[in-house]
Design a protein around this motif. Structure first.
Motif, PDB file in Angstrom:
ATOM      1  N   LYS A  75       0.840  -1.191   0.000  1.00 60.01           N
ATOM      2  CA  LYS A  75       0.000   0.000   0.000  1.00 60.01           C
ATOM      3  C   LYS A  75       0.881   1.249   0.000  1.00 60.01           C
ATOM      4  O   LYS A  75       1.909   1.295   0.651  1.00 60.01           O
ATOM      5  N   LEU A  76       0.413   2.271  -0.715  1.00 58.71           N
ATOM      6  CA  LEU A  76       1.123   3.535  -0.817  1.00 58.71           C
ATOM      7  C   LEU A  76       1.109   4.251   0.535  1.00 58.71           C
ATOM      8  O   LEU A  76       0.045   4.465   1.117  1.00 58.71           O
ATOM      9  N   GLN A  77       2.298   4.619   1.033  1.00 58.65           N
ATOM     10  CA  GLN A  77       2.396   5.300   2.312  1.00 58.65           C
ATOM     11  C   GLN A  77       2.896   6.731   2.194  1.00 58.65           C
ATOM     12  O   GLN A  77       2.633   7.541   3.065  1.00 58.65           O
ATOM     13  N   THR A  78       3.621   7.046   1.112  1.00 58.88           N
ATOM     14  CA  THR A  78       4.153   8.390   0.888  1.00 58.88           C
ATOM     15  C   THR A  78       3.839   8.810  -0.537  1.00 58.88           C
ATOM     16  O   THR A  78       4.031   8.033  -1.467  1.00 58.88           O
ATOM     17  N   LEU A  79       3.356  10.047  -0.689  1.00 60.79           N
ATOM     18  CA  LEU A  79       3.015  10.563  -2.009  1.00 60.79           C
ATOM     19  C   LEU A  79       3.632  11.942  -2.180  1.00 60.79           C
ATOM     20  O   LEU A  79       3.423  12.829  -1.352  1.00 60.79           O
ATOM     21  N   HIS A  80       4.409  12.117  -3.246  1.00 60.30           N
ATOM     22  CA  HIS A  80       5.054  13.392  -3.580  1.00 60.30           C
ATOM     23  C   HIS A  80       4.326  14.021  -4.768  1.00 60.30           C
ATOM     24  O   HIS A  80       4.381  13.500  -5.872  1.00 60.30           O
ATOM     25  N   LEU A  81       3.659  15.149  -4.514  1.00 60.75           N
ATOM     26  CA  LEU A  81       2.984  15.883  -5.585  1.00 60.75           C
ATOM     27  C   LEU A  81       3.457  17.333  -5.650  1.00 60.75           C
ATOM     28  O   LEU A  81       2.818  18.156  -6.308  1.00 60.75           O
ATOM     29  N   GLU A  82       4.551  17.645  -4.973  1.00 61.99           N
ATOM     30  CA  GLU A  82       5.020  19.021  -4.905  1.00 61.99           C
ATOM     31  C   GLU A  82       5.222  19.600  -6.305  1.00 61.99           C
ATOM     32  O   GLU A  82       5.675  18.923  -7.216  1.00 61.99           O
ATOM     33  N   GLY A  83       4.783  20.875  -6.456  1.00 61.59           N
ATOM     34  CA  GLY A  83       4.957  21.601  -7.702  1.00 61.59           C
ATOM     35  C   GLY A  83       4.055  21.170  -8.843  1.00 61.59           C
ATOM     36  O   GLY A  83       4.277  21.564  -9.981  1.00 61.59           O
ATOM     37  N   THR A  84       3.014  20.396  -8.569  1.00 62.19           N
ATOM     38  CA  THR A  84       2.180  19.865  -9.646  1.00 62.19           C
ATOM     39  C   THR A  84       0.965  20.723  -9.969  1.00 62.19           C
ATOM     40  O   THR A  84       0.215  20.394 -10.883  1.00 62.19           O
ATOM     41  N   ASN A  85       0.733  21.790  -9.231  1.00 57.59           N
ATOM     42  CA  ASN A  85      -0.380  22.703  -9.503  1.00 57.59           C
ATOM     43  C   ASN A  85      -1.740  21.991  -9.518  1.00 57.59           C
ATOM     44  O   ASN A  85      -2.545  22.189 -10.425  1.00 57.59           O
ATOM     45  N   ILE A  86      -1.981  21.175  -8.492  1.00 57.39           N
ATOM     46  CA  ILE A  86      -3.253  20.456  -8.428  1.00 57.39           C
ATOM     47  C   ILE A  86      -4.424  21.381  -8.104  1.00 57.39           C
ATOM     48  O   ILE A  86      -5.568  21.065  -8.413  1.00 57.39           O
ATOM     49  N   GLY A  87      -4.152  22.493  -7.444  1.00 54.10           N
ATOM     50  CA  GLY A  87      -5.194  23.457  -7.117  1.00 54.10           C
ATOM     51  C   GLY A  87      -6.198  22.924  -6.109  1.00 54.10           C
ATOM     52  O   GLY A  87      -6.079  21.805  -5.605  1.00 54.10           O
ATOM     53  N   PRO A  88      -7.241  23.722  -5.829  1.00 49.56           N
ATOM     54  CA  PRO A  88      -8.249  23.322  -4.848  1.00 49.56           C
ATOM     55  C   PRO A  88      -9.024  22.069  -5.252  1.00 49.56           C
ATOM     56  O   PRO A  88      -9.376  21.251  -4.399  1.00 49.56           O
ATOM     57  N   ASP A  89      -9.279  21.902  -6.550  1.00 48.38           N
ATOM     58  CA  ASP A  89     -10.015  20.709  -6.997  1.00 48.38           C
ATOM     59  C   ASP A  89      -9.214  19.441  -6.763  1.00 48.38           C
ATOM     60  O   ASP A  89      -9.759  18.418  -6.329  1.00 48.38           O
ATOM     61  N   GLY A  90      -7.915  19.499  -7.033  1.00 48.70           N
ATOM     62  CA  GLY A  90      -7.057  18.347  -6.768  1.00 48.70           C
ATOM     63  C   GLY A  90      -6.995  18.022  -5.292  1.00 48.70           C
ATOM     64  O   GLY A  90      -7.008  16.850  -4.900  1.00 48.70           O
ATOM     65  N   ALA A  91      -6.944  19.066  -4.463  1.00 48.68           N
ATOM     66  CA  ALA A  91      -6.934  18.854  -3.010  1.00 48.68           C
ATOM     67  C   ALA A  91      -8.234  18.213  -2.557  1.00 48.68           C
ATOM     68  O   ALA A  91      -8.238  17.354  -1.669  1.00 48.68           O
ATOM     69  N   LYS A  92      -9.331  18.608  -3.180  1.00 52.67           N
ATOM     70  CA  LYS A  92     -10.633  18.010  -2.839  1.00 52.67           C
ATOM     71  C   LYS A  92     -10.631  16.516  -3.158  1.00 52.67           C
ATOM     72  O   LYS A  92     -11.098  15.700  -2.350  1.00 52.67           O
ATOM     73  N   HIS A  93     -10.080  16.147  -4.302  1.00 54.73           N
ATOM     74  CA  HIS A  93     -10.019  14.721  -4.670  1.00 54.73           C
ATOM     75  C   HIS A  93      -9.084  13.948  -3.735  1.00 54.73           C
ATOM     76  O   HIS A  93      -9.398  12.805  -3.346  1.00 54.73           O
ATOM     77  N   LEU A  94      -7.972  14.550  -3.364  1.00 56.56           N
ATOM     78  CA  LEU A  94      -7.081  13.906  -2.394  1.00 56.56           C
ATOM     79  C   LEU A  94      -7.772  13.723  -1.051  1.00 56.56           C
ATOM     80  O   LEU A  94      -7.627  12.682  -0.404  1.00 56.56           O
ATOM     81  N   ALA A  95      -8.530  14.729  -0.639  1.00 56.41           N
ATOM     82  CA  ALA A  95      -9.260  14.649   0.629  1.00 56.41           C
ATOM     83  C   ALA A  95     -10.255  13.493   0.604  1.00 56.41           C
ATOM     84  O   ALA A  95     -10.402  12.764   1.583  1.00 56.41           O
ATOM     85  N   GLU A  96     -10.921  13.323  -0.523  1.00 55.24           N
ATOM     86  CA  GLU A  96     -11.853  12.197  -0.661  1.00 55.24           C
ATOM     87  C   GLU A  96     -11.120  10.869  -0.527  1.00 55.24           C
ATOM     88  O   GLU A  96     -11.603   9.935   0.112  1.00 55.24           O
ATOM     89  N   ALA A  97      -9.933  10.772  -1.140  1.00 52.73           N
ATOM     90  CA  ALA A  97      -9.141   9.542  -1.053  1.00 52.73           C
ATOM     91  C   ALA A  97      -8.687   9.275   0.376  1.00 52.73           C
ATOM     92  O   ALA A  97      -8.676   8.117   0.821  1.00 52.73           O
ATOM     93  N   LEU A  98      -8.315  10.325   1.109  1.00 50.38           N
ATOM     94  CA  LEU A  98      -7.859  10.152   2.488  1.00 50.38           C
ATOM     95  C   LEU A  98      -8.947   9.598   3.397  1.00 50.38           C
ATOM     96  O   LEU A  98      -8.655   8.985   4.420  1.00 50.38           O
ATOM     97  N   ARG A  99     -10.191   9.810   3.032  1.00 45.92           N
ATOM     98  CA  ARG A  99     -11.318   9.303   3.831  1.00 45.92           C
ATOM     99  C   ARG A  99     -11.621   7.826   3.566  1.00 45.92           C
ATOM    100  O   ARG A  99     -12.357   7.198   4.319  1.00 45.92           O
ATOM    101  N   HIS A 100     -11.065   7.286   2.502  1.00 45.65           N
ATOM    102  CA  HIS A 100     -11.369   5.915   2.089  1.00 45.65           C
ATOM    103  C   HIS A 100     -10.716   4.910   3.033  1.00 45.65           C
ATOM    104  O   HIS A 100      -9.571   5.083   3.450  1.00 45.65           O
ATOM    105  N   SER A 101     -11.425   3.852   3.333  1.00 42.16           N
ATOM    106  CA  SER A 101     -10.919   2.862   4.291  1.00 42.16           C
ATOM    107  C   SER A 101      -9.670   2.140   3.787  1.00 42.16           C
ATOM    108  O   SER A 101      -8.892   1.633   4.594  1.00 42.16           O
TER     109      SER A 101
END
Length: 120
Positions: free
Chosen positions: A1-27
């Motif tokens: 399972k993925l334990q560390t994720l590097h996305l620095e400098g990728t310009n994901i913006g607020p929408d990308g953060a929203k999708h990451l937040a959804e993933a963080l809630r997943h069991s």
């Protein structure tokens, strides 16, 4: 399972953060360290992430948000999360967010330290 994720400098913006937040809630999410330096998440993205960190499934321990201009509202969302709802986050790095007052940075640092000590 993925334990560390590097996305620095990728310009994901607020929408990308929203999708990451959804993933963080997943069991199935076992992510413990997330690098989002310079990704332009802004205040809205910060709020999404702070809300996700309150979820019981979230296992994130370290979050790097340098240079994201999260603003007072985004910083306050993290302060509230640390004060009331999070049980896993040990390190929150907000360096380079010049739009956050020194007093608020101190408050967040203090809350993160208290939170970290209560986890260990």
């Amino acid at each position: 399972k993925l334990q560390t994720l590097h996305l620095e400098g990728t310009n994901i913006g607020p929408d990308g953060a929203k999708h990451l937040a959804e993933a963080l809630r997943h069991s199935n999410c076992k992510l413990q360290t997330l690098h989002l330096e310079g990704t332009n998440i802004g205040p809205d993205g910060a709020k999404h992430l702070a809300e996700a960190l309150c979820h019981s499934n979230c296992q994130l321990q370290t979050l790097y948000l340098e240079g994201n201009t999260i603003g007072k509202d985004g910083a306050e969302a993290f302060a509230d999360m640390l004060r009331y709802d999070n049980r896993t986050l040990k390190k929150l790095n907000l360096l380079g967010n010049r739009d956050i007052s020194p007093a608020l940075v101190t408050k967040i640092d203090r809350l993160a330290k208290i939170n970290s000590e209560s986890i260990n």
